[in-house]
Design a protein around this motif. Structure first.
Motif, PDB file in Angstrom:
ATOM      1  N   LYS A 197       6.369  -1.277   1.572  1.00  0.00           N
ATOM      2  CA  LYS A 197       5.095  -0.845   2.456  1.00  0.00           C
ATOM      3  C   LYS A 197       4.062  -1.743   2.407  1.00  0.00           C
ATOM      4  CE  LYS A 197       3.157   3.585   3.421  1.00  0.00           C
ATOM      5  NZ  LYS A 197       3.399   3.591   4.962  1.00  0.00           N
ATOM      6  N   TYR A 204      -6.670  12.109   2.481  1.00  0.00           N
ATOM      7  CA  TYR A 204      -5.829  11.175   2.459  1.00  0.00           C
ATOM      8  C   TYR A 204      -6.100  10.161   1.207  1.00  0.00           C
ATOM      9  CZ  TYR A 204      -2.655   7.448   4.260  1.00  0.00           C
ATOM     10  OH  TYR A 204      -1.558   6.713   4.503  1.00  0.00           O
ATOM     11  N   TYR A 214       3.139  -3.781   9.570  1.00  0.00           N
ATOM     12  CA  TYR A 214       2.294  -3.194  10.217  1.00  0.00           C
ATOM     13  C   TYR A 214       1.696  -4.006  11.475  1.00  0.00           C
ATOM     14  CZ  TYR A 214       3.573   1.018   7.614  1.00  0.00           C
ATOM     15  OH  TYR A 214       4.246   1.820   6.807  1.00  0.00           O
ATOM     16  N   ARG A 274      -5.194   6.329  -0.192  1.00  0.00           N
ATOM     17  CA  ARG A 274      -4.829   5.157  -0.021  1.00  0.00           C
ATOM     18  C   ARG A 274      -4.655   4.172  -1.041  1.00  0.00           C
ATOM     19  NH1 ARG A 274      -3.523   2.173   4.423  1.00  0.00           N
ATOM     20  NH2 ARG A 274      -2.239   3.880   5.009  1.00  0.00           N
ATOM     21  N   PHE A 296       0.738  -1.144   0.043  1.00  0.00           N
ATOM     22  CA  PHE A 296      -0.198   0.042  -0.044  1.00  0.00           C
ATOM     23  C   PHE A 296       0.817   1.239   0.024  1.00  0.00           C
ATOM     24  CE2 PHE A 296       0.835  -0.510   4.569  1.00  0.00           C
ATOM     25  CZ  PHE A 296       0.599   0.523   5.086  1.00  0.00           C
ATOM     26  N   THR A 348       3.952  10.904   5.887  1.00  0.00           N
ATOM     27  CA  THR A 348       2.634  11.340   5.004  1.00  0.00           C
ATOM     28  C   THR A 348       1.551  11.618   6.011  1.00  0.00           C
ATOM     29  OG1 THR A 348       3.320  10.444   3.011  1.00  0.00           O
ATOM     30  CG2 THR A 348       1.020  11.299   3.124  1.00  0.00           C
ATOM     31  N   ALA A 349       1.226  10.646   6.771  1.00  0.00           N
ATOM     32  CA  ALA A 349      -0.104  10.869   7.934  1.00  0.00           C
ATOM     33  C   ALA A 349       0.377  11.846   8.837  1.00  0.00           C
ATOM     34  CB  ALA A 349      -0.307   9.544   8.327  1.00  0.00           C
ATOM     35  N   GLY A 353       0.529   5.817   0.822  1.00  0.00           N
ATOM     36  CA  GLY A 353      -0.280   6.890   1.502  1.00  0.00           C
ATOM     37  C   GLY A 353       0.143   8.186   1.133  1.00  0.00           C
TER      38      GLY A 353
END
Ligand code: COI
Length: 354
Positions: free
Chosen positions: A195, A135, A200, A137, A69, A301-302, A71
């Motif tokens: 990523k 945002y 995560y 995604r 993914f 980014t977030a 972001g």
């Protein structure tokens, strides 16, 4: 370039209170979808109503985590234009992640075209309050119906959009970070630089423990020596030691952050000394004891630029810059968010208009 079909939604959702968004709580009316079939490539690009995916329980992504993914964000500029920040870097990184997970690469330009088209359709969902954005995604999942362990032959690339405020409840105020010295996030040769969902998932246990102790995030140390700093849960990390900005070098187990790269470029351009190298946690704590740790902050980014006010490691706690945002952190925050909104000149050519 293939055509992007548009499938209109029957009903549009009510927009949320754009002053009270939080992060990741709302999704827009449409999503971009494209399929991959071996022998055929990526096909059937379309923008369709956001909604549940139909998947068989044996879909491969659900079992072996073949998932990548990205972001990024869209911003409504001070001039009413819609800006994306370095989207080509996100799509290039997605392809690097895809390569690591045996997922076919995407055409970077076409993926950006799809994102631009989707964002333009959803322009009324881009919030305008300071500190808010839309945002984006993008993600890829393996869709073969099969429980054998091998790469899938079919995939979906999907882009969803979420109007967001600050990632941390602290906003731009300093966060408290717990240095994890037991669990590890990644090792060299593993997935650390990609990523992918797995990184995560690996972080959750420590995140829960850190939150129970009153911390916002975890700072990861290297997986072999538990000595060198890697990254924080959702951001890369930088320290200002005796006037010099130091940040862990990209060593294969750290995410090559786009905000990280931009921060390094703009600080160097502004005349700061910035060094990418191994940084041990002892060095940071020693610098703090000797009064030489001027600032610490995360980049993502977030998270945007997130100052670090407190670090705890092996029972020792340091407070950085009296728990206040530092001068360099503030400068980077103002410059990056200024470029994103159009208030600061985009002299690096980082903006793509949608
Ligand atoms: C981002 O900064 O965009 C991220 O992907 C971090 C996180 C929300 C997983």
């Amino acid at each position: 370039m293939q055509e992007i079909k548009f499938i209109e939604a029957k009903n549009l959702k009510e927009k949320p209170d754009m002053k009270n968004l939080g992060f990741g709580n709302y999704y827009t009316d449409y999503m971009f979808v494209m399929d991959y079939t071996e022998g055929k490539g990526w096909h059937d690009a379309r923008i369709e109503p956001y909604g549940p995916l139909m998947m068989e329980p044996a879909s491969m992504v659900l079992h072996y985590g073949q998932a990548t993914f990205e972001g990024l964000k869209a911003y409504y500029g001070v001039d009413g234009d819609i800006r994306l920040f370095r989207p080509e870097k996100n799509m290039e990184r997605l392809n690097e992640s895809n390569k690591r997970l045996c997922i076919p690469e995407l055409d970077v330009d076409f993926a950006i075209e799809g994102i631009k088209k989707l964002v333009k359709i959803e322009k009324d969902w881009i919030p305008t309050e300071p500190g808010t954005s839309l945002y984006i995604r993008p993600f890829v999942i393996a869709t073969d119906v099969h429980v054998g362990v091998h790469p899938s032959h079919t995939y979906k690339f999907i882009v969803i959009l979420s109007p967001v405020g600050a990632y941390y409840k602290e906003g731009i105020n300093p966060v408290k970070i717990y240095v994890e010295d037991d669990f590890v996030r990644a090792v060299k040769g593993g997935l650390g630089y990609a990523k992918t969902a797995a990184n995560y998932a690996a972080s959750l246990k420590s995140q829960v423990i850190a939150e129970e102790k009153g911390y916002t995030q975890v700072l990861w140390l290297d997986g072999i020596n538990r000595k060198y700093i890697e990254e924080v849960g959702t951001m890369n990390v930088m320290f200002v030691i005796d006037g010099e900005v130091v940040t862990p070098e990209l060593n294969g187990s750290i995410l090559p952050g786009i905000t990280r790269m931009s921060t390094i470029e703009l600080l160097k351009d502004a005349g700061y000394k910035v060094t990418e190298r191994r940084v041990s946690i002892e060095e940071v704590f020693e610098a703090a004891e000797n009064g030489k740790l001027d600032e610490a902050f995360g980049t993502g980014t977030a998270a945007v630029i997130s100052p670090i006010g407190v670090l705890e490691w092996e029972g020792k706690k340091i407070t950085i810059n009296d728990g206040k945002i530092g001068q360099i952190s503030q400068k980077v925050y103002d410059t990056i968010t200024g470029i994103q909104s159009g208030a600061v000149e985009d002299k690096f050519g980082w903006i793509t208009k949608a």
